[in-house]
Motif scaffolding. Structure first.
Motif, PDB file in Angstrom:
ATOM      1  N   GLN A 169       0.819  -1.216   0.000  1.00  0.00           N
ATOM      2  CA  GLN A 169       0.000   0.000   0.000  1.00  0.00           C
ATOM      3  C   GLN A 169       0.855   1.268   0.000  1.00  0.00           C
ATOM      4  O   GLN A 169       0.725   2.102  -0.869  1.00  0.00           O
ATOM      5  N   ASP A 170       1.744   1.432   0.992  1.00  0.00           N
ATOM      6  CA  ASP A 170       2.584   2.637   1.044  1.00  0.00           C
ATOM      7  C   ASP A 170       3.730   2.379   2.018  1.00  0.00           C
ATOM      8  O   ASP A 170       3.546   1.737   3.052  1.00  0.00           O
ATOM      9  N   PHE A 171       4.918   2.888   1.689  1.00  0.00           N
ATOM     10  CA  PHE A 171       6.075   2.692   2.562  1.00  0.00           C
ATOM     11  C   PHE A 171       6.311   3.864   3.520  1.00  0.00           C
ATOM     12  O   PHE A 171       7.192   3.798   4.374  1.00  0.00           O
ATOM     13  N   ASP A 172       5.560   4.943   3.387  1.00  0.00           N
ATOM     14  CA  ASP A 172       5.744   6.115   4.243  1.00  0.00           C
ATOM     15  C   ASP A 172       5.250   5.800   5.657  1.00  0.00           C
ATOM     16  O   ASP A 172       4.071   5.466   5.841  1.00  0.00           O
ATOM     17  N   PRO A 173       6.109   5.905   6.680  1.00  0.00           N
ATOM     18  CA  PRO A 173       5.693   5.572   8.055  1.00  0.00           C
ATOM     19  C   PRO A 173       4.484   6.382   8.525  1.00  0.00           C
ATOM     20  O   PRO A 173       3.637   5.859   9.267  1.00  0.00           O
ATOM     21  N   LYS A 174       4.370   7.639   8.095  1.00  0.00           N
ATOM     22  CA  LYS A 174       3.237   8.472   8.527  1.00  0.00           C
ATOM     23  C   LYS A 174       1.929   7.949   7.940  1.00  0.00           C
ATOM     24  O   LYS A 174       0.902   7.906   8.619  1.00  0.00           O
ATOM     25  N   VAL A 175       1.982   7.548   6.681  1.00  0.00           N
ATOM     26  CA  VAL A 175       0.789   7.002   6.034  1.00  0.00           C
ATOM     27  C   VAL A 175       0.435   5.653   6.659  1.00  0.00           C
ATOM     28  O   VAL A 175      -0.742   5.367   6.934  1.00  0.00           O
ATOM     29  N   GLN A 176       1.445   4.830   6.901  1.00  0.00           N
ATOM     30  CA  GLN A 176       1.205   3.523   7.519  1.00  0.00           C
ATOM     31  C   GLN A 176       0.533   3.677   8.881  1.00  0.00           C
ATOM     32  O   GLN A 176      -0.397   2.934   9.213  1.00  0.00           O
ATOM     33  N   GLU A 177       0.992   4.636   9.662  1.00  0.00           N
ATOM     34  CA  GLU A 177       0.374   4.869  10.970  1.00  0.00           C
ATOM     35  C   GLU A 177      -1.072   5.346  10.807  1.00  0.00           C
ATOM     36  O   GLU A 177      -1.970   4.927  11.549  1.00  0.00           O
ATOM     37  N   ALA A 178      -1.307   6.191   9.821  1.00  0.00           N
ATOM     38  CA  ALA A 178      -2.647   6.739   9.609  1.00  0.00           C
ATOM     39  C   ALA A 178      -3.652   5.655   9.229  1.00  0.00           C
ATOM     40  O   ALA A 178      -4.826   5.725   9.609  1.00  0.00           O
ATOM     41  N   VAL A 179      -3.200   4.643   8.473  1.00  0.00           N
ATOM     42  CA  VAL A 179      -4.119   3.592   8.007  1.00  0.00           C
ATOM     43  C   VAL A 179      -4.035   2.332   8.869  1.00  0.00           C
ATOM     44  O   VAL A 179      -4.665   1.323   8.553  1.00  0.00           O
ATOM     45  N   ASN A 180      -3.261   2.396   9.957  1.00  0.00           N
ATOM     46  CA  ASN A 180      -3.151   1.285  10.914  1.00  0.00           C
ATOM     47  C   ASN A 180      -2.516   0.047  10.291  1.00  0.00           C
ATOM     48  O   ASN A 180      -2.953  -1.082  10.510  1.00  0.00           O
ATOM     49  N   ARG A 181      -1.457   0.284   9.516  1.00  0.00           N
ATOM     50  CA  ARG A 181      -0.708  -0.841   8.938  1.00  0.00           C
ATOM     51  C   ARG A 181       0.780  -0.494   8.975  1.00  0.00           C
ATOM     52  O   ARG A 181       1.332   0.055   8.017  1.00  0.00           O
ATOM     53  N   ILE A 182       1.430  -0.813  10.077  1.00  0.00           N
ATOM     54  CA  ILE A 182       2.854  -0.536  10.230  1.00  0.00           C
ATOM     55  C   ILE A 182       3.628  -1.690   9.608  1.00  0.00           C
ATOM     56  O   ILE A 182       3.611  -2.821  10.098  1.00  0.00           O
ATOM     57  N   GLN A 183       4.300  -1.405   8.512  1.00  0.00           N
ATOM     58  CA  GLN A 183       4.992  -2.441   7.748  1.00  0.00           C
ATOM     59  C   GLN A 183       6.270  -1.850   7.163  1.00  0.00           C
ATOM     60  O   GLN A 183       6.307  -1.409   6.020  1.00  0.00           O
ATOM     61  N   PRO A 184       7.347  -1.812   7.931  1.00  0.00           N
ATOM     62  CA  PRO A 184       8.603  -1.215   7.455  1.00  0.00           C
ATOM     63  C   PRO A 184       9.133  -1.890   6.195  1.00  0.00           C
ATOM     64  O   PRO A 184       8.880  -3.076   5.951  1.00  0.00           O
ATOM     65  N   TYR A 185       9.870  -1.135   5.439  1.00  0.00           N
ATOM     66  CA  TYR A 185      10.467  -1.655   4.201  1.00  0.00           C
ATOM     67  C   TYR A 185      11.292  -2.903   4.487  1.00  0.00           C
ATOM     68  O   TYR A 185      11.205  -3.893   3.751  1.00  0.00           O
ATOM     69  N   ASP A 186      12.091  -2.883   5.552  1.00  0.00           N
ATOM     70  CA  ASP A 186      12.967  -4.014   5.867  1.00  0.00           C
ATOM     71  C   ASP A 186      12.166  -5.291   6.112  1.00  0.00           C
ATOM     72  O   ASP A 186      12.626  -6.390   5.786  1.00  0.00           O
ATOM     73  N   MET A 187      10.986  -5.158   6.691  1.00  0.00           N
ATOM     74  CA  MET A 187      10.135  -6.326   6.946  1.00  0.00           C
ATOM     75  C   MET A 187       9.674  -6.945   5.629  1.00  0.00           C
ATOM     76  O   MET A 187       9.711  -8.170   5.454  1.00  0.00           O
ATOM     77  N   THR A 188       9.266  -6.107   4.698  1.00  0.00           N
ATOM     78  CA  THR A 188       8.831  -6.594   3.395  1.00  0.00           C
ATOM     79  C   THR A 188       9.998  -7.220   2.639  1.00  0.00           C
ATOM     80  O   THR A 188       9.869  -8.280   2.021  1.00  0.00           O
ATOM     81  N   GLU A 189      11.144  -6.571   2.700  1.00  0.00           N
ATOM     82  CA  GLU A 189      12.346  -7.088   2.038  1.00  0.00           C
ATOM     83  C   GLU A 189      12.715  -8.463   2.573  1.00  0.00           C
ATOM     84  O   GLU A 189      13.034  -9.379   1.803  1.00  0.00           O
ATOM     85  N   GLN A 190      12.652  -8.643   3.909  1.00  0.00           N
ATOM     86  CA  GLN A 190      12.998  -9.925   4.513  1.00  0.00           C
ATOM     87  C   GLN A 190      12.026 -11.013   4.094  1.00  0.00           C
ATOM     88  O   GLN A 190      12.413 -12.144   3.774  1.00  0.00           O
ATOM     89  N   ALA A 191      10.741 -10.676   4.070  1.00  0.00           N
ATOM     90  CA  ALA A 191       9.723 -11.658   3.686  1.00  0.00           C
ATOM     91  C   ALA A 191       9.930 -12.134   2.251  1.00  0.00           C
ATOM     92  O   ALA A 191       9.823 -13.337   1.958  1.00  0.00           O
ATOM     93  N   ILE A 192      10.229 -11.200   1.364  1.00  0.00           N
ATOM     94  CA  ILE A 192      10.469 -11.564  -0.034  1.00  0.00           C
ATOM     95  C   ILE A 192      11.716 -12.438  -0.151  1.00  0.00           C
ATOM     96  O   ILE A 192      11.744 -13.417  -0.920  1.00  0.00           O
ATOM     97  N   LYS A 193      12.741 -12.136   0.634  1.00  0.00           N
ATOM     98  CA  LYS A 193      13.966 -12.946   0.604  1.00  0.00           C
ATOM     99  C   LYS A 193      13.684 -14.371   1.058  1.00  0.00           C
ATOM    100  O   LYS A 193      14.165 -15.339   0.444  1.00  0.00           O
ATOM    101  N   TRP A 194      12.898 -14.530   2.134  1.00  0.00           N
ATOM    102  CA  TRP A 194      12.549 -15.876   2.597  1.00  0.00           C
ATOM    103  C   TRP A 194      11.865 -16.677   1.490  1.00  0.00           C
ATOM    104  O   TRP A 194      12.168 -17.841   1.264  1.00  0.00           O
TER     105      TRP A 194
END
Length: 451
Positions: A169-194
Motif C-alpha cells: 500500500q505505502d512505505f511512508d511511516p506516517k501514512v502507515q500509521e494513519a491507516v493502521n498498517r505498520i509495515q517497514p520496508y525491511d520487513m517486506t524485504e525480509q519476507a520476499i527474501k525468505w
C-alpha cells in the motif's frame, strides 16, 4: 490542469470495477444451495477451472480495507474454519462428479498466511486430492509480511506455490500509521527474501494512492522502494472509500482524504515512475515487466479479468471456497455467506453455504464479454463478439447513445462496430464499460470513483 486531466475528471464518477458481470450489488438471495449444487454438476467434464480459497482472518484491521475480514487471535477459531473449508471442497467435488483440471489456484483474504501452517497444508492437499493442477498451473497466495515466518515461506514452497502477492500500500511511516498498517520496508524485504530463498520467484506488490497524508512525491517514493524489491508485477489501486459498506473506513475521515485532483496527480506521478523502472501498464491498475506472463497476455490478446483482478487465466469457470467466496459457473454466479459463523454452521450441516448470486442469461454473457474486453484491451469488436455468442450487434445497440459525450470529447471512437479508446485511460475504460451494463444505475451510489 491539462485537457486530459480535465476530461478524465469530468468522467470521474462512481462506476463498477467490473471484476464480474453482472456485478455483485445485483446478486440476490434467489440462488439457493440446491441450485448451486446443480450448477456444479453442470460443469462440463472437459472444462479446465480455477479455484479460489478465501481466508478472512487478520491480526488487526487496516482502516482502508474493503475485503471481508475478521480480526482474531484465536487459533482454534481459525482451525475450525479451515476444517469447514476442507469439508466444502469435498462436497463440491462430489457435486461436480468428475475430476476437473485446474489452471489457477489462488488464496486471498484476509490473510492466508495468518492461519497455522498445518491448516494451510491440509486445505492445499485436499484441493489436490480432488482436482488435478495442470503442468504450469499458477498457484498464488496473498501475503501480509507482518505475519509471514520463514517456516511458512518454506511450507508454501513445499505445497507448490509459485507466485505471491504482497500487500504494501505505502512505505511512508506516517501514512502507515494513519491507516493502521505498520509495515517497514525491511520487513517486506525480509519476507520476499525468505520466499525467494525457498524457491518462489514470482512476486507481485500492491500499492495504493488516495490514502490520507499521501502526496504525489510520497507515492513516487513508495514506487521507487517497491521497484527496488524487483517484483515481476505491481498493482496500483485507488483507495475506494465506501464507509456505507465498510464502517471501519470512517476512521480515515478524521484526516484529510485526497480529493479528485490530488488522486489524479498521485496516480499520474506513480505511473510515470513505474514506466521509468520498466513496468508496462496493463488494464486499469496493473503493471508488469516485459518477461512477465501478464504483459505477454496483454500483447497477445489473452489477458482476462475476474474477481482477483487481471489474470493470465483463460478458464471461464471459477469455484470459490470459504466465507464470501464467489464462484463463476456456466449457469451464473454464487457467493458464499460472508459470516464465518453462518458459513461454519451451514457447512457443518452439509449445506452449501450460498448466500446470494445471479443466473446469467445469454444477454448477460454477451455484455460480460464486451465489458471485460474493454477493461482488458480498451477496445472491443462488437460484431465479432456478438457472432461468438450467436447474437447480433443490435442486441447491445442501447449502449451506443450513452457514449455520445465520450466520443464528442475525443476519448472514444466507434467505427465499423469497433469501440476503441483513443488513448489508454483507466477511468474512461470503466465508464465506457458501464455503458453496456443494463443493471447499472448512474445514481452516484454503491461504487467507488473511477479515479
Amino acid at each position: 490542469m491539462t485537457t486530459t486531466e480535465q476530461l478524465t475528471l469530468k468522467y470521474n464518477k462512481p462506476v463498477p470495477r467490473y471484476t464480474s458481470y453482472p456485478t455483485a450489488p445485483h446478486f440476490h438471495s434467489g440462488i439457493t444451495s440446491d441450485m448451486y449444487q446443480a450448477w456444479l454438476g453442470n460443469i462440463p467434464a472437459d472444462e479446465t477451472i480455477s479455484i479460489y480459497v478465501h481466508i478472512p482472518f487478520c491480526k488487526s484491521m487496516c482502516w482502508y480495507c474493503g475485503c471481508n475480514t475478521r480480526i482474531t487471535s484465536n487459533a482454534d477459531v481459525m482451525t475450525e474454519y479451515c476444517n469447514n473449508v476442507i469439508a466444502e471442497i469435498k462436497s463440491a467435488a462430489k457435486a461436480i462428479g468428475k475430476r476437473l483440471k485446474v489452471s489457477h489456484f489462488q488464496w486471498g483474504g484476509g490473510t492466508p498466511t495468518y492461519i497455522h501452517t498445518h491448516d494451510f497444508k491440509a486445505i492445499s492437499d485436499t484441493v489436490k486430492e480432488h482436482f488435478d493442477l495442470i503442468d504450469g498451473a499458477e498457484y498464488a497466495v496473498e501475503i501480509d509480511p507482518r505475519t509471514l515466518t520463514k517456516e511458512m515461506a518454506n511450507m508454501l514452497a513445499s505445497c507448490g506455490v509459485n507466485r505471491v502477492s504482497f500487500g504494501v500500500q505505502d512505505f511512508d511511516p506516517k501514512v502507515q500509521e494513519a491507516v493502521n498498517r505498520i509495515q517497514p520496508y525491511d520487513m517486506t524485504e525480509q519476507a520476499i527474501k525468505w520466499l525467494r530463498d525457498a524457491g518462489i520467484a514470482q512476486v507481485n506488490l500492491d500499492l495504493m494512492y488516495g490514502l490520507p497524508l499521501q502526496t504525489p512525491e510520497s507515492v513516487k517514493e513508495s514506487v521507487k522502494l517497491a521497484a527496488s524489491l524487483n517484483p515481476d508485477r505491481l498493482a496500483l489501486f485507488g483507495y475506494a472509500h465506501v464507509p456505507w459498506m465498510k464502517k471501519h473506513q470512517k476512521m480515515l475521515e478524521r484526516m484529510d482524504i485526497p480529493n479528485q485532483e490530488e488522486r489524479y496527480a498521485q496516480f499520474t506521478m506513480a505511473t510515470q515512475e513505474l514506466e521509468k523502472h520498466g513496468f508496462n501498464a496493463v488494464g486499469i491498475d496493473h503493471f508488469a515487466k516485459d518477461a512477465d506472463p501478464m504483459w505477454i497476455a496483454k500483447k497477445d490478446g489473452s489477458l482476462r479479468r475476474n474477481f482477483q483482478g487481471y489474470t493470465t487465466d483463460t478458464a471461464d469457470t471459477l469455484v470459490g471456497f470459504g466465507a464470501s467466496a464467489v464462484s463463476c459457473l456456466p449457469d451464473g454466479y454464487a457467493q458464499n455467506n460472508p459470516s464465518t459463523k453462518a458459513y461454519n454452521m451451514l457447512v457443518s450441516d452439509g449445506i452449501f453455504p450460498v448466500h446470494k448470486g445471479i443466473a446469467t442469461s445469454q444477454q448477460d454473457k454477451l455484455r460480460r464479454d464486451i465489458i471485460m474486453t474493454i477493461m482488458c484491451h480498451h477496445k472491443a469488436d462488437l460484431k465479432e463478439i456478438s457472432i461468438r455468442h450467436n447474437m447480433s450487434v443490435s442486441d447491445v445497440a442501447d449502449a451506443l447513445p450513452k457514449m455520445d459525450d465520450i466520443i464528442s470529447d475525443g476519448l472514444l471512437t466507434v467505427d465499423n462496430n469497433i469501440v476503441a479508446l483513443t488513448q489508454p485511460n483507466h477511468a474512461i475504460a470503466r465508464v465506457v464499460a458501464s455503458c453496456f451494463d443494463t443493471y447499472f444505475k448512474d445514481d452516484g451510489t454503491k461504487h467507488a470513483q473511477a479515479v
